[in-house]
Design an enzyme around this catalytic site. Sequence first.
Site, short mmCIF file in Angstrom:
data_model
loop_
_atom_site.label_atom_id
_atom_site.label_comp_id
_atom_site.label_asym_id
_atom_site.label_seq_id
_atom_site.Cartn_x
_atom_site.Cartn_y
_atom_site.Cartn_z
N TYR A 134 0.87 -1.18 0.00
CA TYR A 134 0.00 0.00 0.00
C TYR A 134 0.91 1.22 0.00
O TYR A 134 1.55 1.53 1.01
CB TYR A 134 -0.91 -0.06 1.22
CG TYR A 134 -1.89 1.08 1.39
CD1 TYR A 134 -2.07 2.06 0.41
CD2 TYR A 134 -2.66 1.18 2.54
CE1 TYR A 134 -2.96 3.09 0.58
CE2 TYR A 134 -3.57 2.21 2.72
CZ TYR A 134 -3.70 3.16 1.74
OH TYR A 134 -4.60 4.20 1.91
N LYS A 162 -1.46 -1.32 -4.11
CA LYS A 162 -2.51 -0.29 -4.10
C LYS A 162 -1.77 1.04 -4.11
O LYS A 162 -1.07 1.38 -3.16
CB LYS A 162 -3.38 -0.40 -2.85
CG LYS A 162 -4.39 0.75 -2.75
CD LYS A 162 -5.02 0.87 -1.39
CE LYS A 162 -5.91 2.11 -1.32
NZ LYS A 162 -6.44 2.35 0.04
N ILE A 204 -9.07 0.18 -4.92
CA ILE A 204 -9.52 0.15 -3.53
C ILE A 204 -9.89 1.58 -3.19
O ILE A 204 -9.05 2.48 -3.23
CB ILE A 204 -8.43 -0.37 -2.58
CG1 ILE A 204 -8.13 -1.85 -2.89
CG2 ILE A 204 -8.87 -0.23 -1.13
CD1 ILE A 204 -7.03 -2.45 -2.05
#
Length: 292
Positions: A134, A162, A204
Site C-alpha cells: 500500500y 494499491k 480500492i
Amino acid sequence: MEFKGIIPAVPTPFGGDDRIDLGILEDILGFLLKAGVHGLFVSGNAGEFYAMTDGEKREVLRASRRKVGDAVPIFFGSGSASTAEACRLTRMAESEGADAISAITPYLVKPSEEELYQYFKAICASTALPVLVYNNPTVTGVAVSPHLMTRLAEIDNLVGVKDSSGDLAITLEYLQIPKKDFIVLAGRDGLILSTLVHGGSGAISSVASACPELAVSIYTAFAEGDLERAKTQQMKFARLRQMFSLGTFPSVVKAALEIRGYPVGAPRAPVAPLAEAKRALLAECIRNVLDS
C-alpha cells in the site's frame, strides 16, 4: 480468486459508547455486496486501523468473514510502524480468514529502500496469503519507488500494489513491472478509469464504501467497452471525491454513509465529526451525482 474491480475501503462503525457496532457493520457489508462490489478492504485508513486495538481488528475481520462468506475476497490492512506488529497482524488475519493482505508502509519513521524491502519481505514471510504493498506517501511520508517495487515483486506472494500516490506516472511505472499478473489497484478515487485504461485491475476506494453503485458503474462500463459512459461516471465520482476537503479523513466518508442511511457514528478522537453545514453540502453533492 481474482483480485480486480471495485474494492471499497470499509469504515468501522462505532456506537455511542465508542464500541464497534457489528450490526451496522453487517448492514454496510450487505449494502456493498448488493451494489455488486468485487471485494472488501477492512482495517485500512478508512477503517481507522490506527485507532483500533488488535482485538477490535480481529472482531471486524471475523464479522466481515461471517457476513460475506465466499462471495468476494476480503483484504485486511496489516501495515504498521513496526515490522513485528505488521507480521503479528498479518498472521492473525490469515488465521481469521482474510483472503489477502494490504500492508501500508511504516509511518513516523523514514526507512531507507533496503529497510523497506526487509519490512515487506518479513510480512510476506509471515504468511501464505497474497500481499499487496500500500503506497500512500502523502499520508505516511514514505514512498515505494518503482525500482523498489520491481525488486519486491520478485517475492513469490507479493502480488501487487494499491497506489495512492496520486501520481499517474508512478502508476504507469508499476504497470510495467514484468512479473506475470502483477496487480495494480488505484488508491485515488479520481484515477480509477485512468488506471484501468492503462492496464490496472481496479481500485480500492474509500468513496466507494458510501456510493458503491457509482464506483461499480465505472468498472462495468469500462469492462463492457463503453468508454464514454465510464468517463461520465468517473467525472461524477471525482466530484464526490472533491468533497473530502470538507473535513479530516475519514469524517467525510462516515458522514456520507450516514447520509445514505447507515449510522456509522463519529470517527474516534482526535478526528471530529463533519460539521452540519458541511454535511449539508455533502448531502447535496451525493444527491446530485446519484440522480444525474
